[in-house]
Design a protein around this motif. Structure first.
Motif, PDB file in Angstrom:
ATOM      1  N   GLU A 109       0.833  -1.208   0.000  1.00 13.96           N
ATOM      2  CA  GLU A 109       0.000   0.000   0.000  1.00 13.96           C
ATOM      3  C   GLU A 109       0.868   1.259   0.000  1.00 13.96           C
ATOM      4  O   GLU A 109       0.614   2.196  -0.750  1.00 13.96           O
ATOM      5  N   GLY A 110       1.879   1.282   0.829  1.00 19.31           N
ATOM      6  CA  GLY A 110       2.814   2.410   0.832  1.00 19.31           C
ATOM      7  C   GLY A 110       3.606   2.478  -0.454  1.00 19.31           C
ATOM      8  O   GLY A 110       3.874   3.561  -0.984  1.00 19.31           O
ATOM      9  N   ALA A 111       3.974   1.303  -0.982  1.00 22.44           N
ATOM     10  CA  ALA A 111       4.717   1.248  -2.251  1.00 22.44           C
ATOM     11  C   ALA A 111       3.900   1.841  -3.390  1.00 22.44           C
ATOM     12  O   ALA A 111       4.448   2.516  -4.272  1.00 22.44           O
ATOM     13  N   ALA A 112       2.594   1.627  -3.381  1.00 19.43           N
ATOM     14  CA  ALA A 112       1.727   2.169  -4.438  1.00 19.43           C
ATOM     15  C   ALA A 112       1.755   3.696  -4.442  1.00 19.43           C
ATOM     16  O   ALA A 112       1.874   4.323  -5.505  1.00 19.43           O
ATOM     17  N   ILE A 113       1.679   4.298  -3.277  1.00 17.79           N
ATOM     18  CA  ILE A 113       1.696   5.765  -3.183  1.00 17.79           C
ATOM     19  C   ILE A 113       3.085   6.295  -3.543  1.00 17.79           C
ATOM     20  O   ILE A 113       3.199   7.296  -4.264  1.00 17.79           O
ATOM     21  N   LEU A 114       4.133   5.647  -3.061  1.00 17.04           N
ATOM     22  CA  LEU A 114       5.492   6.045  -3.436  1.00 17.04           C
ATOM     23  C   LEU A 114       5.676   5.977  -4.949  1.00 17.04           C
ATOM     24  O   LEU A 114       6.234   6.895  -5.563  1.00 17.04           O
ATOM     25  N   ALA A 115       5.198   4.903  -5.557  1.00 20.13           N
ATOM     26  CA  ALA A 115       5.326   4.738  -7.009  1.00 20.13           C
ATOM     27  C   ALA A 115       4.636   5.869  -7.760  1.00 20.13           C
ATOM     28  O   ALA A 115       5.175   6.381  -8.746  1.00 20.13           O
ATOM     29  N   ASN A 116       3.476   6.279  -7.291  1.00 24.17           N
ATOM     30  CA  ASN A 116       2.763   7.384  -7.944  1.00 24.17           C
ATOM     31  C   ASN A 116       3.519   8.704  -7.835  1.00 24.17           C
ATOM     32  O   ASN A 116       3.392   9.566  -8.700  1.00 24.17           O
ATOM     33  N   ALA A 117       4.303   8.855  -6.777  1.00 25.99           N
ATOM     34  CA  ALA A 117       5.038  10.100  -6.559  1.00 25.99           C
ATOM     35  C   ALA A 117       6.379  10.151  -7.290  1.00 25.99           C
ATOM     36  O   ALA A 117       6.922  11.234  -7.529  1.00 25.99           O
ATOM     37  N   LEU A 118       6.922   9.010  -7.658  1.00 24.27           N
ATOM     38  CA  LEU A 118       8.270   8.962  -8.242  1.00 24.27           C
ATOM     39  C   LEU A 118       8.424   9.777  -9.532  1.00 24.27           C
ATOM     40  O   LEU A 118       9.431  10.464  -9.696  1.00 24.27           O
ATOM     41  N   PRO A 119       7.478   9.745 -10.465  1.00 23.68           N
ATOM     42  CA  PRO A 119       7.681  10.498 -11.707  1.00 23.68           C
ATOM     43  C   PRO A 119       7.831  12.011 -11.520  1.00 23.68           C
ATOM     44  O   PRO A 119       8.464  12.675 -12.332  1.00 23.68           O
ATOM     45  N   GLN A 120       7.281  12.555 -10.466  1.00 24.91           N
ATOM     46  CA  GLN A 120       7.391  14.001 -10.213  1.00 24.91           C
ATOM     47  C   GLN A 120       8.567  14.345  -9.306  1.00 24.91           C
ATOM     48  O   GLN A 120       8.784  15.501  -8.988  1.00 24.91           O
ATOM     49  N   SER A 121       9.331  13.345  -8.895  1.00 19.52           N
ATOM     50  CA  SER A 121      10.438  13.580  -7.968  1.00 19.52           C
ATOM     51  C   SER A 121      11.756  13.785  -8.716  1.00 19.52           C
ATOM     52  O   SER A 121      11.845  13.536  -9.911  1.00 19.52           O
ATOM     53  N   LYS A 122      12.767  14.212  -7.955  1.00 12.94           N
ATOM     54  CA  LYS A 122      14.129  14.344  -8.469  1.00 12.94           C
ATOM     55  C   LYS A 122      14.999  13.163  -8.044  1.00 12.94           C
ATOM     56  O   LYS A 122      16.211  13.188  -8.219  1.00 12.94           O
ATOM     57  N   LEU A 123      14.384  12.145  -7.475  1.00 11.67           N
ATOM     58  CA  LEU A 123      15.128  11.018  -6.911  1.00 11.67           C
ATOM     59  C   LEU A 123      15.962  10.289  -7.954  1.00 11.67           C
ATOM     60  O   LEU A 123      15.491   9.991  -9.050  1.00 11.67           O
ATOM     61  N   LEU A 124      17.208  10.011  -7.573  1.00 11.64           N
ATOM     62  CA  LEU A 124      18.124   9.191  -8.355  1.00 11.64           C
ATOM     63  C   LEU A 124      18.409   7.870  -7.649  1.00 11.64           C
ATOM     64  O   LEU A 124      18.712   6.871  -8.298  1.00 11.64           O
ATOM     65  N   GLN A 125      18.331   7.885  -6.314  1.00  8.15           N
ATOM     66  CA  GLN A 125      18.598   6.686  -5.526  1.00  8.15           C
ATOM     67  C   GLN A 125      17.467   6.478  -4.536  1.00  8.15           C
ATOM     68  O   GLN A 125      17.102   7.401  -3.807  1.00  8.15           O
TER      69      GLN A 125
END
Length: 181
Positions: free
Chosen positions: A81-97
């Motif tokens: 459930e947490g992974a689903a929300i994190l996944a939705n947020a990843l495309p708008q993030s600057k995360l590399l790692q």
């Protein structure tokens, strides 16, 4: 504690913050998330806390406004459930790692994270020790060629021969990716 630390971050030049093992629960994660967008923090380590899905969701909702390039949420009781929300947020993030080691995301959580990979800049991903089986490994293997991932850590999961074969096939097709399992 975490609330006070993050209130001063907006006025600080601090870029790396390690809050590993500080018993941060979802309320403290909310306080951190509330101040993250105003901070200059690019590297945040929240490993070995008690945030669970609610805490990871709070952090996820601020990723698009933050300066984070490295996020570590290891051993925080995050499920699919947490992974689903994190996944939705990843495309708008600057995360590399992104390090999600030692949670309990399972195949479903792995599939959610995999679905976001072609739409974000993550180069280093750890899903080590997440109870990922063959279906989760196959979901990740299928999407790797369309992603920026160069290092993928899947050690300590529950993959059988089918998951291993899917990852082997992906590794043969995409030599630029280092798969650790």
């Amino acid at each position: 504690g975490a609330t006070v630390i993050f209130k001063v971050l907006g006025r600080s030049y601090l870029t790396h913050l390690d809050l590993h093992g500080n018993a941060i629960d979802y309320r403290a994660a909310l306080a951190i998330a509330d101040q993250l967008a105003q901070s200059k923090v690019t590297n945040l380590n929240l490993n070995h806390n008690r945030m669970g899905d609610p805490g990871s969701v709070a952090i996820a909702y601020t990723l698009s406004e933050s300066n984070l390039t490295t996020l570590s949420l290891c051993f925080n009781r995050i499920t699919h459930e947490g992974a689903a929300i994190l996944a939705n947020a990843l495309p708008q993030s600057k995360l590399l790692q992104l390090d999600l080691r030692g949670n309990n995301m399972g195949d479903c959580g792995a599939a959610y994270i995999a679905s976001a990979l072609p739409h974000c800049g993550i180069t280093h991903l750890s899903l080590r020790e997440n109870s990922i089986g063959d279906a989760g490994a196959a979901a990740i293997a299928d999407i790797l060629a369309q992603s920026s991932v160069t290092t993928l850590d899947l050690r300590g999961n529950n993959m059988g021969p089918a998951g291993a074969a899917a990852l082997d096939s992906a590794q043969e097709r995409i030599t630029a990716v280092r798969i650790i399992r």
